[in-house]
Scaffold this active site. Structure first.
Site, mmCIF file in Angstrom:
data_model
loop_
_atom_site.group_PDB
_atom_site.id
_atom_site.type_symbol
_atom_site.label_atom_id
_atom_site.label_comp_id
_atom_site.label_asym_id
_atom_site.label_seq_id
_atom_site.Cartn_x
_atom_site.Cartn_y
_atom_site.Cartn_z
ATOM 1 N N GLY A 46 0.839 -1.197 0.000
ATOM 2 C CA GLY A 46 0.000 0.000 0.000
ATOM 3 C C GLY A 46 0.870 1.241 0.000
ATOM 4 O O GLY A 46 2.017 1.205 0.457
ATOM 5 N N GLN A 51 3.039 10.147 1.039
ATOM 6 C CA GLN A 51 4.340 9.477 1.149
ATOM 7 C C GLN A 51 5.263 9.817 -0.012
ATOM 8 O O GLN A 51 6.464 9.574 0.059
ATOM 9 C CB GLN A 51 4.163 7.956 1.225
ATOM 10 C CG GLN A 51 3.523 7.489 2.534
ATOM 11 C CD GLN A 51 3.418 5.984 2.591
ATOM 12 O OE1 GLN A 51 2.468 5.403 2.097
ATOM 13 N NE2 GLN A 51 4.418 5.334 3.168
ATOM 14 N N CYS A 95 5.848 0.098 7.211
ATOM 15 C CA CYS A 95 5.485 1.246 6.376
ATOM 16 C C CYS A 95 6.680 1.594 5.495
ATOM 17 O O CYS A 95 7.814 1.596 5.973
ATOM 18 C CB CYS A 95 5.143 2.431 7.285
ATOM 19 S SG CYS A 95 4.665 3.908 6.385
ATOM 20 N N LEU A 96 6.413 1.898 4.237
ATOM 21 C CA LEU A 96 7.512 2.224 3.323
ATOM 22 C C LEU A 96 8.224 3.513 3.736
ATOM 23 O O LEU A 96 9.368 3.739 3.353
ATOM 24 C CB LEU A 96 6.998 2.348 1.878
ATOM 25 C CG LEU A 96 6.491 1.034 1.252
ATOM 26 C CD1 LEU A 96 5.914 1.296 -0.133
ATOM 27 C CD2 LEU A 96 7.597 -0.005 1.190
ATOM 28 N N HIS A 137 -4.540 1.650 7.510
ATOM 29 C CA HIS A 137 -3.182 2.209 7.625
ATOM 30 C C HIS A 137 -2.992 3.330 6.593
ATOM 31 O O HIS A 137 -2.466 4.402 6.923
ATOM 32 C CB HIS A 137 -2.175 1.069 7.413
ATOM 33 C CG HIS A 137 -0.735 1.477 7.334
ATOM 34 N ND1 HIS A 137 0.219 1.013 8.217
ATOM 35 C CD2 HIS A 137 -0.065 2.291 6.470
ATOM 36 C CE1 HIS A 137 1.396 1.533 7.887
ATOM 37 N NE2 HIS A 137 1.258 2.307 6.837
ATOM 38 N N GLU A 138 -3.430 3.093 5.351
ATOM 39 C CA GLU A 138 -3.223 4.097 4.294
ATOM 40 C C GLU A 138 -4.105 5.329 4.514
ATOM 41 O O GLU A 138 -3.658 6.461 4.291
ATOM 42 C CB GLU A 138 -3.486 3.494 2.910
ATOM 43 C CG GLU A 138 -2.596 2.302 2.530
ATOM 44 C CD GLU A 138 -1.114 2.517 2.750
ATOM 45 O OE1 GLU A 138 -0.658 3.672 2.675
ATOM 46 O OE2 GLU A 138 -0.408 1.529 3.023
ATOM 47 N N HIS A 141 -2.591 7.684 6.844
ATOM 48 C CA HIS A 141 -1.584 8.556 6.234
ATOM 49 C C HIS A 141 -2.219 9.858 5.735
ATOM 50 O O HIS A 141 -1.608 10.924 5.809
ATOM 51 C CB HIS A 141 -0.927 7.871 5.030
ATOM 52 C CG HIS A 141 0.247 7.008 5.369
ATOM 53 N ND1 HIS A 141 1.401 7.505 5.931
ATOM 54 C CD2 HIS A 141 0.472 5.679 5.202
ATOM 55 C CE1 HIS A 141 2.275 6.509 6.094
ATOM 56 N NE2 HIS A 141 1.734 5.386 5.670
HETATM 57 NI NI NI Z 1 2.573 3.455 5.625
#
Ligand code: NI
Length: 173
Positions: A46, A51, A95-96, A137-138, A141
């Protein structure tokens, strides 16, 4: 499609509330495609627009994990949780924007989500398992919230310090 650099925590852009997308445009579709490319390349399941420094309510995801199963890239503009189960689920999240750090987060196990798809059509669908966790989660963000915000303060500070160190090393090249 262009791969875009992913912001690493701590970054003020990861703490902001993103603006709704008013109308779909080709520019936004290109942005969504770039995000999918960036997510698959990372690799991740995701990615949210902030991000990559785009402060707009857009997420992409694909939680298909089984080898040989067809991918299911989802593009969600203005995603909204319209209902959540009382049942909870705990996953080890990552998380990226916080590479190689993980922590257990408890969230509703099932969610009903409404969004605008890549063609501008409104969609509503129920998600469970990893999909439900990933979508929540997304969407977090888009509201300036990271999974580490659910962890104990000490653990969160430790991870943040590690990320500051990582960023210093990256800056030095
Ligand atoms: Ni994340």
């Amino acid at each position: 499609m262009t791969k875009r650099p992913i912001l690493i925590h701590p970054d003020p852009r990861l703490k902001k509330v993103c603006a709704s997308v008013p109308d779909l445009s080709d520019e936004l579709r290109v942005l969504a495609d770039d995000m999918l490319e960036t997510m698959y390349d990372a690799p991740g399941i995701g990615l949210a627009a902030p991000q990559i420094g785009e402060m707009r309510r857009l997420i992409v995801l694909d939680c298909v994990k089984e080898e040989g199963e067809a991918p299911r890239p989802l593009v969600m503009f203005n995603p909204e949780i319209v209902a959540s189960s009382d049942d909870l689920n705990t996953y080890e999240e990552g998380c990226l924007s916080i590479p190689e750090q993980y922590g257990e987060v408890t969230r509703p196990a099932d969610v009903s989500v409404r969004w605008i798809d890549r063609n501008g059509n409104e969609q509503t669908e129920d998600f469970g398992g990893l999909w439900a966790t990933c979508i929540q989660h997304e969407i977090d963000h888009l509201n300036g919230k990271l999974f580490i915000d659910y962890l104990k303060p000490l653990r969160r500070q430790m991870i943040t310090r590690k990320m500051q160190k990582l960023k210093r090393e990256m800056a030095r090249g």
